[in-house]
Scaffold this motif. Structure first.
Motif, PDB file in Angstrom:
ATOM      1  N   PRO A 171      -7.817  22.980  21.715  1.00  0.00           N
ATOM      2  CA  PRO A 171      -7.492  23.493  23.056  1.00  0.00           C
ATOM      3  C   PRO A 171      -6.560  22.576  23.856  1.00  0.00           C
ATOM      4  CG  PRO A 171      -9.626  22.440  23.102  1.00  0.00           C
ATOM      5  CD  PRO A 171      -9.142  22.320  21.688  1.00  0.00           C
ATOM      6  N   TYR A 229     -13.411  26.280  28.804  1.00  0.00           N
ATOM      7  CA  TYR A 229     -13.328  27.726  28.591  1.00  0.00           C
ATOM      8  C   TYR A 229     -14.641  28.460  28.834  1.00  0.00           C
ATOM      9  CZ  TYR A 229      -8.867  26.272  26.859  1.00  0.00           C
ATOM     10  OH  TYR A 229      -7.610  25.707  26.780  1.00  0.00           O
ATOM     11  N   ILE A 274      -8.359  32.320  22.244  1.00  0.00           N
ATOM     12  CA  ILE A 274      -9.677  31.690  22.110  1.00  0.00           C
ATOM     13  C   ILE A 274     -10.813  32.662  22.402  1.00  0.00           C
ATOM     14  CG2 ILE A 274     -10.182  30.799  24.440  1.00  0.00           C
ATOM     15  CD1 ILE A 274     -10.500  28.028  22.955  1.00  0.00           C
ATOM     16  N   ILE A 307      -3.298  30.112  24.605  1.00  0.00           N
ATOM     17  CA  ILE A 307      -4.575  29.540  24.159  1.00  0.00           C
ATOM     18  C   ILE A 307      -5.725  30.400  24.677  1.00  0.00           C
ATOM     19  CG2 ILE A 307      -6.149  27.574  24.342  1.00  0.00           C
ATOM     20  CD1 ILE A 307      -3.688  25.751  24.519  1.00  0.00           C
ATOM     21  N   LEU A 321     -13.809  22.556  24.615  1.00  0.00           N
ATOM     22  CA  LEU A 321     -13.994  23.987  24.371  1.00  0.00           C
ATOM     23  C   LEU A 321     -15.062  24.567  25.289  1.00  0.00           C
ATOM     24  CD1 LEU A 321     -13.839  24.116  20.463  1.00  0.00           C
ATOM     25  CD2 LEU A 321     -12.191  25.152  22.049  1.00  0.00           C
TER      26      LEU A 321
END
Length: 589
Positions: free
Chosen positions: A332, A495, A454, A450, A491
């Motif tokens: 990421p 996110y 993701i 991204i 991560l």
């Protein structure tokens, strides 16, 4: 039960003399035959009282089971994508023995109140294979929650005096034995590289293999799979891998098929040609009938941010719907990191690296190459163009003290300081690093891309980073990229917590059971009774990656405990020194 003409109820505590109770046979629903009688007759009420007494005495006198570790009162997110639940976890001999609320004693108690307990995290794109036989601690890996790593993008290598050497297939069993003997703190499995097979069959130059050379490569592939490698890789942007024809790779992967081998690829183009490159990987997997892993998925092409990634994702989902088992991993971050060699057109290396370096020393050749940086050459990913020019390429490690002053500067800036063209600055630094390979950061990835990718359920986590040689040093590649220390906490922190793009149970699934299932790891990836006790315990509120490009060696915060095969490896922000990791071999060997 009727016995000898009488009506009786037999009651026993498993001694030699069961109790005999007289009852009316008509009152019983399911009479059963008995074998022995006690002359003493007691009432049914007395018998029931004695039975309860026996049970109470047994419970009071039974010794509680002693376990190696009990994790108490944690919020367990077990890795299957479902919501968490409060539970205790008992561990003995490396295995999860009990989950729930229970009484018991342990040699080690861990109070996980207020903490989250998950399966250990799996790094699907690791670069530690050459360092672990030398130093097995993997400090930066375990400190960011990783308990299992899958390496081998570049093959099975050894690290000698700052350089890497591919092992022959005959050396691979000894390599695995060395990992076991010296000890490792994480579980580790590796691929074998099609490129190293090519190198030992036909050298480092360009050209198509002869039938004899292709057969030799096949024999290497089969030997590697039998030795326990998990599959076959390609790194098609780098020579000599870039010289492979698609058809040859298909033939090599057919050899891995009977061993359930996986094809994992650094695809041929991660920029403008990404869709075509992924299509090639899918074709290889489909025709060889093997699982496909796209390493570090990215749409690395500034001129078309937001356009290429949606097409690549659509292509993968279409292939999955049509029955090809293809997925990808990601790190990421907005910058990739690789050698400065990658800025040079692949044809320069067609006679091997030494002749390529000699060409770079020739100013006439250089001028020709500079002109090609502004064009598109079939079969070569123009990484300078993909980055949007030298402004967005930053020197990461020069491996030369005289050039350290230029670290973290763009090559445009370095060129201005030296009064030379940025390409000349880059290639002079490249040559000045030999025999090591100078490294750079390439800022060619869009955060929006991204975030789009993701969210796909088939994306897992891969750091593209190796274990460090020391407790606070750069990884074995010498690349001071923050992904080496921060990928997995980031991560979750970025996110899940900050952007709320993915639920926490789903992200945990993506970095635990999902990659474990794809790699066919035996009893790993879930918190489940009978599974290996690979466990990461963290403080969700405080979890945060701290590594940056300017300060890449900062450990994350919030990782409280890391357990590998039932042994604590990280506690109170410290590596315990334990090396309980296992070598993971292809179970279908």
């Amino acid at each position: 039960a009727e016995y000898g003409g009488g009506n009786h109820l037999i009651m026993t505590d498993h001694t030699e003399k069961p109790l005999l109770v007289e009852v009316d046979i008509k009152e019983t629903q399911n009479p059963k035959c008995v074998r022995c009688l006690l002359p003493t007759t007691v009432t049914l009420l007395t018998a029931v009282f004695l039975a309860v007494l026996f049970i109470v005495i047994a419970l009071l006198t039974e010794k509680p089971t002693e376990y190696d570790i009990i994790i108490w009162d944690g919020l367990v997110i077990n890795g299957n994508g479902t919501e968490g639940f409060i539970a205790d976890i008992a561990i003995s001999k490396g295995i999860i023995k009990k989950i729930g609320k229970f009484s018991g004693k342990a040699k080690i108690d861990i109070n996980a109140t207020g903490l989250i307990v998950t399966p250990g995290w799996v790094d699907m794109m690791d670069q530690s294979g050459s360092v672990l036989p030398i130093v097995g601690n993997a400090w930066n890996k375990v400190r960011m929650g990783v308990t299992t790593a899958i390496g081998g993008e570049a093959g099975v290598e050894e690290y000698i005096n700052g350089t890497f050497r591919w092992l022959t297939v005959e050396e691979i069993p000894g390599y695995f034995e060395k990992l076991k003997k010296n000890g490792i703190s994480i579980n580790f499995g590796t691929y074998y590289s099609s490129t190293q097979a090519r190198f030992y069959a036909m050298g480092a130059g360009a050209g198509d293999p002869t039938n004899e050379q292709l057969e030799k490569m096949k024999s290497f592939i089969e030997a590697a799979m039998k030795a326990g490698c998990m599959g076959i890789t390609s790194d098609l942007i780098y020579p000599p891998s870039s010289f492979f024809r698609t058809e040859d790779l298909i033939e090599l992967l057919k050899v891995a098929n009977p061993y359930n081998g996986i094809y994992a690829s650094h695809v041929r183009d991660e920029g403008a040609g990404l869709v075509q490159a992924i299509s090639e990987a899918i074709r290889i997997g489909t025709e060889a009938n093997v699982t496909v892993e796209v390493f570090h998925l990215k749409a690395a092409y500034r001129p078309e941010w937001g356009k290429i990634m949606p097409k690549a994702l659509e292509l993968i989902e279409e292939a999955r719907a049509n029955g090809t088992d293809v997925a990808a991993d990601m790190y990421p971050y907005s910058a990739g990191g690789t050698t400065i060699d990658a800025t040079v057109p692949s044809w320069v290396w067609d006679k091997g690296p030494q002749i390529g370096y000699d060409r770079l020393r020739n100013q006439t050749f250089r001028e020709q190459i500079k002109n090609e940086l502004n064009s598109t050459i079939p079969g070569w990913w123009n990484i300078v163009q993909a980055s949007g020019g030298w402004d967005n390429i930053m020197l990461a490690n020069s491996f030369n003290k005289s050039n350290e002053r230029f670290h973290l500067k763009s090559f445009t800036e370095i060129g201005q300081l030296l009064n030379v063209d940025p390409a000349d600055a880059a290639w002079d630094i490249l040559l000045g690093a030999l025999p090591q390979k100078a490294l750079a950061f390439y800022f060619f990835i869009s955060e929006d891309d991204i975030e789009l990718a993701i969210q796909k359920p088939w994306i897992s986590g891969g750091s593209d980073a190796g274990a460090s040689f020391t407790s606070d040093g750069v990884d074995v590649l010498g690349l001071p990229h923050p992904r080496s220390y921060g990928t997995f906490p980031r991560l979750i922190a970025k996110y899940v917590k900050d952007k709320n793009l993915i639920s926490l149970p789903e992200m945990i699934r993506r970095i635990t059971s999902y990659p474990a299932q794809r790699m066919r790891l035996d009893r790993r990836g879930l918190i489940q009774e009978g599974y290996w006790a690979d466990i990461t315990i963290f403080d969700y509120d405080n979890l945060r990656d701290l590594a940056t490009y300017e300060n890449p060696l900062f450990f994350p915060v919030g990782i409280e405990y890391v357990i590998v095969n039932g042994v604590i490896v990280v506690e109170n922000d410290e590596h315990t020194g334990a090396k309980p990791g296992q070598v993971l071999l292809n179970k279908n060997m």
